[in-house]
Design a protein around this motif. Structure first.
Motif, PDB file in Angstrom:
ATOM      1  N   SER A 164     -10.119  -1.876  12.929  1.00 15.48           N
ATOM      2  CA  SER A 164     -10.422  -1.016  13.280  1.00 15.48           C
ATOM      3  C   SER A 164      -9.396  -0.392  12.711  1.00 15.48           C
ATOM      4  N   ARG A 165      -9.489   0.825  12.985  1.00 18.55           N
ATOM      5  CA  ARG A 165      -7.967   2.035  13.324  1.00 18.55           C
ATOM      6  C   ARG A 165      -7.326   1.495  13.845  1.00 18.55           C
ATOM      7  N   ASP A 166      -7.362   1.543  14.878  1.00 20.25           N
ATOM      8  CA  ASP A 166      -5.985   1.614  16.462  1.00 20.25           C
ATOM      9  C   ASP A 166      -5.279   0.279  15.598  1.00 20.25           C
ATOM     10  N   GLN A 167      -6.310  -1.041  14.799  1.00 16.71           N
ATOM     11  CA  GLN A 167      -5.355  -2.262  14.607  1.00 16.71           C
ATOM     12  C   GLN A 167      -4.959  -2.070  13.012  1.00 16.71           C
ATOM     13  N   ALA A 168      -4.882  -1.410  12.402  1.00 20.32           N
ATOM     14  CA  ALA A 168      -5.049  -1.622  11.085  1.00 20.32           C
ATOM     15  C   ALA A 168      -3.355  -1.036  10.286  1.00 20.32           C
ATOM     16  N   SER A 169      -2.977  -0.664  10.953  1.00 18.37           N
ATOM     17  CA  SER A 169      -1.466   0.027  10.719  1.00 18.37           C
ATOM     18  C   SER A 169      -0.941  -1.397  10.210  1.00 18.37           C
ATOM     19  N   ARG A 170      -0.467  -2.471  11.676  1.00 17.08           N
ATOM     20  CA  ARG A 170       0.177  -3.328  11.427  1.00 17.08           C
ATOM     21  C   ARG A 170      -0.363  -4.298  10.229  1.00 17.08           C
ATOM     22  N   LEU A 171      -1.058  -4.286   9.450  1.00 20.05           N
ATOM     23  CA  LEU A 171      -0.965  -5.444   8.862  1.00 20.05           C
ATOM     24  C   LEU A 171      -1.452  -4.302   7.402  1.00 20.05           C
ATOM     25  N   SER A 172      -1.609  -3.027   7.396  1.00 21.57           N
ATOM     26  CA  SER A 172      -1.616  -2.329   6.362  1.00 21.57           C
ATOM     27  C   SER A 172       0.250  -2.112   5.994  1.00 21.57           C
ATOM     28  N   GLU A 173       1.444  -1.904   7.121  1.00 24.85           N
ATOM     29  CA  GLU A 173       2.741  -2.460   6.967  1.00 24.85           C
ATOM     30  C   GLU A 173       2.870  -2.813   5.994  1.00 24.85           C
ATOM     31  N   LYS A 174       2.688  -4.179   6.649  1.00 24.14           N
ATOM     32  CA  LYS A 174       2.794  -5.432   5.907  1.00 24.14           C
ATOM     33  C   LYS A 174       2.628  -5.721   4.669  1.00 24.14           C
ATOM     34  N   LEU A 175       1.600  -4.882   4.463  1.00 22.76           N
ATOM     35  CA  LEU A 175       1.170  -5.521   2.558  1.00 22.76           C
ATOM     36  C   LEU A 175       2.084  -4.432   2.111  1.00 22.76           C
ATOM     37  N   SER A 176       1.816  -2.918   2.379  1.00 22.60           N
ATOM     38  CA  SER A 176       2.837  -1.531   1.590  1.00 22.60           C
ATOM     39  C   SER A 176       4.177  -2.391   1.967  1.00 22.60           C
ATOM     40  N   ALA A 177       4.557  -2.784   2.553  1.00 21.72           N
ATOM     41  CA  ALA A 177       6.293  -3.640   2.782  1.00 21.72           C
ATOM     42  C   ALA A 177       6.389  -5.029   1.524  1.00 21.72           C
ATOM     43  N   LEU A 178       5.497  -5.072   0.677  1.00 21.38           N
ATOM     44  CA  LEU A 178       5.334  -6.458  -0.268  1.00 21.38           C
ATOM     45  C   LEU A 178       4.477  -6.083  -1.263  1.00 21.38           C
ATOM     46  N   GLY A 179       4.802  -4.541  -1.368  1.00 22.15           N
ATOM     47  CA  GLY A 179       4.721  -3.241  -2.437  1.00 22.15           C
ATOM     48  C   GLY A 179       3.011  -3.173  -3.031  1.00 22.15           C
ATOM     49  N   ALA A 180       2.191  -3.691  -2.510  1.00 21.40           N
ATOM     50  CA  ALA A 180       0.872  -2.711  -2.448  1.00 21.40           C
ATOM     51  C   ALA A 180       0.190  -2.228  -2.101  1.00 21.40           C
ATOM     52  N   GLU A 181      -0.276  -1.090  -2.160  1.00 18.30           N
ATOM     53  CA  GLU A 181      -0.847  -0.086  -1.644  1.00 18.30           C
ATOM     54  C   GLU A 181      -1.870  -0.171  -0.914  1.00 18.30           C
ATOM     55  N   ALA A 182      -2.419  -0.347   0.458  1.00 21.12           N
ATOM     56  CA  ALA A 182      -3.723  -0.316   1.304  1.00 21.12           C
ATOM     57  C   ALA A 182      -4.076   0.564   1.304  1.00 21.12           C
ATOM     58  N   ILE A 183      -5.829   0.925   1.439  1.00 23.88           N
ATOM     59  CA  ILE A 183      -6.113   1.524   1.935  1.00 23.88           C
ATOM     60  C   ILE A 183      -6.718   1.013   3.211  1.00 23.88           C
ATOM     61  N   GLU A 184      -6.737   1.849   4.296  1.00 23.73           N
ATOM     62  CA  GLU A 184      -7.199   1.359   4.886  1.00 23.73           C
ATOM     63  C   GLU A 184      -8.567   2.092   5.250  1.00 23.73           C
ATOM     64  N   PHE A 185      -9.797   1.141   5.620  1.00 23.26           N
ATOM     65  CA  PHE A 185     -11.003   1.927   5.380  1.00 23.26           C
ATOM     66  C   PHE A 185     -11.839   1.099   6.160  1.00 23.26           C
ATOM     67  N   PRO A 186     -11.359   1.194   7.618  1.00 26.23           N
ATOM     68  CA  PRO A 186     -11.820   1.045   8.987  1.00 26.23           C
ATOM     69  C   PRO A 186     -13.381   0.636   9.232  1.00 26.23           C
ATOM     70  N   THR A 187     -14.149  -0.375   9.390  1.00 27.76           N
ATOM     71  CA  THR A 187     -15.754  -0.876   8.555  1.00 27.76           C
ATOM     72  C   THR A 187     -15.731  -1.490  10.302  1.00 27.76           C
ATOM     73  N   ILE A 188     -15.250  -1.573  11.760  1.00 28.84           N
ATOM     74  CA  ILE A 188     -15.902  -1.586  12.825  1.00 28.84           C
ATOM     75  C   ILE A 188     -14.430  -0.399  13.847  1.00 28.84           C
ATOM     76  N   GLU A 189     -15.108   0.099  14.754  1.00 28.95           N
ATOM     77  CA  GLU A 189     -15.052   0.882  15.780  1.00 28.95           C
ATOM     78  C   GLU A 189     -15.183   0.486  17.395  1.00 28.95           C
ATOM     79  N   ILE A 190     -14.157   0.476  18.054  1.00 25.36           N
ATOM     80  CA  ILE A 190     -13.809  -0.168  19.783  1.00 25.36           C
ATOM     81  C   ILE A 190     -14.176   0.745  20.256  1.00 25.36           C
ATOM     82  N   VAL A 191     -15.174   0.681  20.784  1.00 25.47           N
ATOM     83  CA  VAL A 191     -15.662   1.807  22.044  1.00 25.47           C
ATOM     84  C   VAL A 191     -15.898   1.141  23.157  1.00 25.47           C
ATOM     85  N   PRO A 192     -15.698   1.902  24.704  1.00 24.65           N
ATOM     86  CA  PRO A 192     -16.370   0.979  26.032  1.00 24.65           C
ATOM     87  C   PRO A 192     -17.713   0.753  25.287  1.00 24.65           C
TER      88      PRO A 192
END
Length: 498
Positions: free
Chosen positions: A263-291
């Motif tokens: 989800s959009r609000d949770q993707a950054s942590r994983l993306s940052e770890k992948l980026s730090a290891l040299g990958a290009e992380a493309i965030e494409f959320p397939t779930i959205e958390i709503v009330p």
């Protein structure tokens, strides 16, 4: 309110090279008009209701059959601004360096539309990702940026070949189709055939590719490697440093493009770890958390706190949604003084801790409902009242087993995980791997593209799953899981990719 246009430099490709000001404007703009050279991950910064428009000059057609060109683009920018919109014109690199930023600014001035230019990291600066500097005291005291594709309407060339051939580092933008002509002009003007030359495709992106040679053989090597735009042409002695200084190639995931479906609000942590290891992380959320559709069941449960001996959380989202609702009801963590709290895994436990709560129970290694059950069933649960605030749709293993043990279980929806609107196609370029962090990310991915197309898109793509439940869902849709995390955590997922 009057409209305003921001000409924003998106940087050379790595989304982390976007400026802070550019990020702030993207997050608030009403309309985002973006080049194909700008990283699609940047679109995830836009508001959910923002209008996204691709300014793609590669034959893009509108509904009326017209083909995108600069004149139509200028009109589009003006029209949206005149309707009181804040328009973010997202341009690859820096808008003022071969980005037609000056032309678009002139149009805005002519139409009396307020605008600002937000500079970006130009593509040439991204050559640091290829392992060589643009200047160096031993090799080059100057650098020139030259267009390799001049306006065809101009009478003759404005490039002073005799002058630039004598200067230090040369960087040609948009010139790959004219490479033979550029090389010929430089040699005719006196540049030595032995001068180092390099071609860098998709600089700073996961798909970055490098071809090295000299002016004598770079054309032949370009044809053999089938180099295509976008690519920079670099000429100069600094190129010889690329073997010594190529820091990026030493990173374990260098050159890989990985799609992140969290989800959009949770993707950054994983993306940052992948980026730090040299990958290009493309965030494409397939779930959205709503009330949830209604807060009534959750509010009723909150009002009866004292009736429960246990509260079980099966995700970070469950914790966040539950705590957020407590705040709305003007209740804080002190209200949970009597209940024992269970967390499905370390991520959920950490979310509790951030909110001032410590988990009494946590699954050990197997971060699933089954794993949590092993810990809970050691308790005397017969007659116990248990509250589970969770997603509206979820597996029922935990609920059924607890009830079988004699517990009275109340499940209330604290949030919903829905399919978000699709902003772009992450498979427009090369993709090496895709990560799935829950069954919902898998099922929604398949729903977004359709079962047949989803399988086609993932042909040759390494599917990485966070755990066995997610893997089972993927296999149910006929997707082949390449690797499964041994520990169902973000760190476990990254380790599996490595």
């Amino acid at each position: 309110m009057k409209g305003k246009v921001y000409l924003i430099g998106a940087g050379p490709g790595d989304p982390e090279l976007l400026t802070l000001k550019g990020k702030r404007i993207l997050e608030t703009a009403d309309v985002v008009i973006y080049d194909y050279l700008s990283n699609p991950s940047l679109l995830s910064l836009a508001r959910k209701d923002a209008k996204l428009i691709a300014a793609d000059f590669r034959g893009k057609r509108f509904s009326d059959g017209s083909i995108m060109n600069q004149t139509l683009l200028n009109k589009m920018i003006v029209d949206y601004a005149k309707k009181s919109n804040v328009v973010a014109r997202l341009k690859g690199g820096d808008p003022s360096i071969f980005g037609r930023g000056g032309e678009e600014a002139e149009v805005l001035v002519a139409n009396k539309i307020a605008y600002e230019v937000v500079p970006g990291v130009t593509a040439a600066s991204g050559l640091a990702y290829a392992g060589f500097p643009l200047t160096h005291r031993k090799y080059s005291s100057s650098v020139s940026f030259i267009t390799g594709h001049e306006d065809p309407g101009k009478p003759g060339s404005s490039v002073d070949w005799a002058n630039i051939s004598r200067t230090g580092t040369l960087v040609f933008y948009m010139g790959i189709e004219n490479l033979p002509k550029i090389v010929e002009k430089l040699i005719d003007a006196g540049r030595l055939r032995s001068t180092p030359a390099a071609l860098i495709e998709w600089v700073t992106r996961g798909a970055q590719r490098e071809v090295y040679g000299t002016l004598s053989d770079i054309v032949k090597k370009a044809k053999a490697a089938k180099v295509k735009a976008p690519a920079l042409i670099v000429v100069g002695e600094v190129i010889n440093l690329h073997n010594k200084l190529n820091w990026r190639k030493k990173l374990p995931l260098a050159g890989q493009t990985i799609v992140v479906t969290r989800s959009r609000d949770q993707a950054s942590r994983l993306s940052e770890k992948l980026s730090a290891l040299g990958a290009e992380a493309i965030e494409f959320p397939t779930i959205e958390i709503v009330p949830p559709k209604s807060f009534k069941p959750l509010d009723t449960a909150i009002a009866r706190f004292k009736d429960y001996q246990y509260i079980i959380f099966t995700s970070r989202n469950g914790v966040r949604s539950f705590i957020d609702r407590l705040m709305v009801k003007k209740i804080d963590a002190r209200a949970l003084c009597c209940e024992k709290i269970a967390a499905i895994g370390p991520g959920t436990a950490q979310e509790l801790k951030v909110n001032g709560l410590l988990a009494d129970f946590q699954a050990n290694c197997d971060y699933s409902q089954e794993g949590l059950l092993k810990e809970l069933l050691r308790e005397k649960l017969s007659g116990a009242n248990i509250l589970i605030p969770r997603a509206e749709k979820a597996r029922e293993v935990l609920t059924h087993r607890l009830r079988a043990a004699g517990a009275r279980v109340l499940v209330v929806p604290a949030y919903r995980a829905i399919k978000p609107s699709v902003k772009f196609n992450p498979f427009a370029g090369r993709v090496d791997a895709i990560t799935f962090t829950s069954s919902s990310t898998v099922s929604n991915f398949v729903e977004i593209f359709g079962a047949k197309k989803a399988k086609q898109l993932l042909q040759g793509v390494k599917i990485v799953s966070i755990g066995r439940i997610t893997s089972a869902t993927a296999r149910k849709f006929g997707l082949k899981v390449a690797v499964e995390a041994k520990r169902s955590t973000i760190d476990g997922l990254v380790k599996a990719i490595l």
